[in-house]
Motif scaffolding. Sequence first.
Motif, PDB file in Angstrom:
ATOM      1  N   GLN A 304       0.826  -1.210   0.000  1.00  0.00           N
ATOM      2  CA  GLN A 304       0.000   0.000   0.000  1.00  0.00           C
ATOM      3  C   GLN A 304       0.861   1.262   0.000  1.00  0.00           C
ATOM      4  OE1 GLN A 304      -3.702   0.207  -0.054  1.00  0.00           O
ATOM      5  NE2 GLN A 304      -2.748   2.056  -0.901  1.00  0.00           N
ATOM      6  N   THR A 332       0.766  -9.853  -3.844  1.00  0.00           N
ATOM      7  CA  THR A 332       0.246 -10.621  -2.704  1.00  0.00           C
ATOM      8  C   THR A 332      -0.813  -9.881  -1.894  1.00  0.00           C
ATOM      9  OG1 THR A 332       2.110  -9.837  -1.390  1.00  0.00           O
ATOM     10  CG2 THR A 332       2.355 -11.986  -2.443  1.00  0.00           C
ATOM     11  N   ASP A 333      -0.792  -8.560  -1.915  1.00  0.00           N
ATOM     12  CA  ASP A 333      -1.705  -7.816  -1.038  1.00  0.00           C
ATOM     13  C   ASP A 333      -2.878  -7.248  -1.834  1.00  0.00           C
ATOM     14  OD1 ASP A 333      -3.035  -6.310   0.761  1.00  0.00           O
ATOM     15  OD2 ASP A 333      -1.338  -5.026   1.326  1.00  0.00           O
ATOM     16  N   TRP A 334      -3.952  -8.030  -1.912  1.00  0.00           N
ATOM     17  CA  TRP A 334      -5.124  -7.557  -2.667  1.00  0.00           C
ATOM     18  C   TRP A 334      -6.024  -6.655  -1.824  1.00  0.00           C
ATOM     19  CZ3 TRP A 334      -4.738  -7.490  -7.642  1.00  0.00           C
ATOM     20  CH2 TRP A 334      -3.940  -8.442  -8.278  1.00  0.00           C
ATOM     21  N   ASN A 335      -5.613  -6.397  -0.574  1.00  0.00           N
ATOM     22  CA  ASN A 335      -6.333  -5.372   0.204  1.00  0.00           C
ATOM     23  C   ASN A 335      -5.837  -3.976  -0.130  1.00  0.00           C
ATOM     24  OD1 ASN A 335      -7.983  -7.156   1.674  1.00  0.00           O
ATOM     25  ND2 ASN A 335      -6.245  -7.669   2.997  1.00  0.00           N
ATOM     26  N   ALA A 336      -4.662  -3.898  -0.717  1.00  0.00           N
ATOM     27  CA  ALA A 336      -4.124  -2.593  -1.107  1.00  0.00           C
ATOM     28  C   ALA A 336      -5.004  -2.000  -2.204  1.00  0.00           C
ATOM     29  CB  ALA A 336      -2.690  -2.748  -1.601  1.00  0.00           C
ATOM     30  N   THR A 337      -5.166  -0.700  -2.165  1.00  0.00           N
ATOM     31  CA  THR A 337      -6.021  -0.024  -3.155  1.00  0.00           C
ATOM     32  C   THR A 337      -5.244   1.135  -3.785  1.00  0.00           C
ATOM     33  OG1 THR A 337      -6.878   1.474  -1.470  1.00  0.00           O
ATOM     34  CG2 THR A 337      -8.137  -0.556  -1.876  1.00  0.00           C
ATOM     35  N   ARG A 358     -10.015 -11.892 -10.920  1.00  0.00           N
ATOM     36  CA  ARG A 358      -9.598 -10.793 -10.030  1.00  0.00           C
ATOM     37  C   ARG A 358      -9.931  -9.447 -10.649  1.00  0.00           C
ATOM     38  NH1 ARG A 358      -8.701 -10.091  -4.874  1.00  0.00           N
ATOM     39  NH2 ARG A 358      -7.446 -11.994  -4.841  1.00  0.00           N
ATOM     40  N   THR A 361     -13.584  -8.703 -10.389  1.00  0.00           N
ATOM     41  CA  THR A 361     -13.895  -8.368  -8.997  1.00  0.00           C
ATOM     42  C   THR A 361     -13.525  -6.916  -8.700  1.00  0.00           C
ATOM     43  OG1 THR A 361     -13.519 -10.649  -8.329  1.00  0.00           O
ATOM     44  CG2 THR A 361     -13.418  -8.992  -6.591  1.00  0.00           C
ATOM     45  N   LEU A 362     -12.345  -6.520  -9.161  1.00  0.00           N
ATOM     46  CA  LEU A 362     -11.899  -5.138  -8.930  1.00  0.00           C
ATOM     47  C   LEU A 362     -12.792  -4.141  -9.676  1.00  0.00           C
ATOM     48  CD1 LEU A 362      -8.069  -5.815  -9.271  1.00  0.00           C
ATOM     49  CD2 LEU A 362      -9.217  -4.968  -7.194  1.00  0.00           C
ATOM     50  N   SER A 365     -16.102  -3.957  -7.702  1.00  0.00           N
ATOM     51  CA  SER A 365     -16.033  -3.303  -6.391  1.00  0.00           C
ATOM     52  C   SER A 365     -15.763  -1.811  -6.537  1.00  0.00           C
ATOM     53  CB  SER A 365     -14.977  -3.972  -5.506  1.00  0.00           C
ATOM     54  OG  SER A 365     -13.700  -3.818  -6.085  1.00  0.00           O
TER      55      SER A 365
END
Length: 529
Positions: A304, A332-337, A358, A361-362, A365
């Motif tokens: 992030q 690895t970090d799909w919580n990062a935006t 993926r 999904t992005l 969302s």
Amino acid sequence: MNVTAKFPRLSGTLVLLGVLGLILGLVASSFSCGPLFAAGGNEAGGNDVKLKANRSKGIVIVVPEEIETYKVPPETVLVPVFVTSESGKAHVKHIKLDFHGPKGSVSKKVAFDQVLEPAGKSFDDILKTLKGKDKKAVKDLLKKGAYVELEIDVSALKLEEGAKGKIDVGVEATVDGQAAPVTVQADFQALALPGAGGWYGGDGHVHTSWSPDVWFIPLENRVKYAKDNGFGFIIITDHEDGINDLWSTPGGYVAQCNAAQSKYLIPALPGVEITAANSGGDALAYWMSESAVTVPNNQTYLAQELINRINGHNYPYSYAVIAHPYGAHPWTDWNATGFCGMELLSQETVAKPDTISRWFTLLRSGLSSTMSSGRFVVGIGTSDCHNFQAPGFAGFTWVYATSYSSTNRVAIWDAIKSGRVSASGRKDLGYFTVNGAVQGSVLNVTPGSSLQFQLVQTPVTGRKCTSITVFNKDQVAVYTVTNPSTSVIYWNTTAPSTDGFYVVKFEFTKTDGSDLSEVWANPVFINVP
Ligand SMILES: [Zn+2]
């Protein structure tokens, strides 16, 4: 003697490859190099550069098995050549190229006069290293030998679209004082990129000698290759730990892009690939400040923070693009935006299902924010080319740019950020509009009104479109046409009752049905009041 074996492009043949390698190792060998093995699981798409090798008295010569050009008639052909010695002290005196076209031949002899350190490896081990996924080991091997990109002028031959040829690459060398001439032959074909008004093709992820894992590919060579092969732009994205603090210094990284852009009259955009801390994956940094002293350091920031630093570098223009999200060095970090793009095709011709799901999904969302900002995660195609690999060899990005010029980097940076993009495996072009709105647009409609899709496909020489599929926001195929007989297909449907988007996938193959490749056309968004 010069024996070639063509291997199928299935990863299931890995064991077979090893066995055949042992059998063929003593004479000459043709094999796949690199990313197919690294990425794994990409059964359908051929994404490997096949190399061809021969040896004599311990001298080993390696070239790509097939070399293609993408502008007709081609003026020059670039031939990557690697010469090394297994164990003896080798003196390479000349390298000779003989290009045989359908109507004539041209030759070029390059004085070399270089003494090579022994590789300290057998022929088999040299090939094994070159086809392995350890890029540093490849570079160390290349450094001991001679890795050069030789260019031969073929303009006098006036090669036509589709013309095939052969390139003999010969080395005059001695090993421990004994003459050891060796030759190897590569196949050649002159192809042409498709064309469509306002669309420009290029590669968004290209490595040069600035990267620690590339040996002797000057940045300028990549830009010249792009120009000579009909590209509309090229984005140079070397690793940050190779650029270090030379980003904006005189003669440094940006300056080399500037010089090559001026020399070859094609946008040569300076980008950079930066690795997140804790093996978090790689992000490309686009539209960075060209005058800033430096760029964010490699392996220093968690995902992030890395995205934030890229986005803040040249705010509000610069943006992060996730590189090879499910590749050998996955994100690895799909919580990062906050990233603006991701590679759908990275050294690939067919996208991984994980990558596409993926992406949908992005897109879903982010839908409400897209409706107000027009921004979304844009899918691109890139080659991530290293040694032996040409820009765009597998993975290519087409952009629709309305204010294109050879010096207008902003037109390319902005077109990608805005999603006026189609990601392509083998450079075929597919794109679409909805009620005239181009990809990346938000179209305001009333529920139940008519939506007219215009679906356009245009392949590279010797290829054909085999299917076009329109997906809705739930990744459900809502329209498919197979083997379209015209380059433009129209399809009408009714506007949905809630906000959404449409993405179009085009599939192409060679005319004989082999070499499947996808094009993913970025969405048109539908805004329902
Ligand atoms: Zn890379």
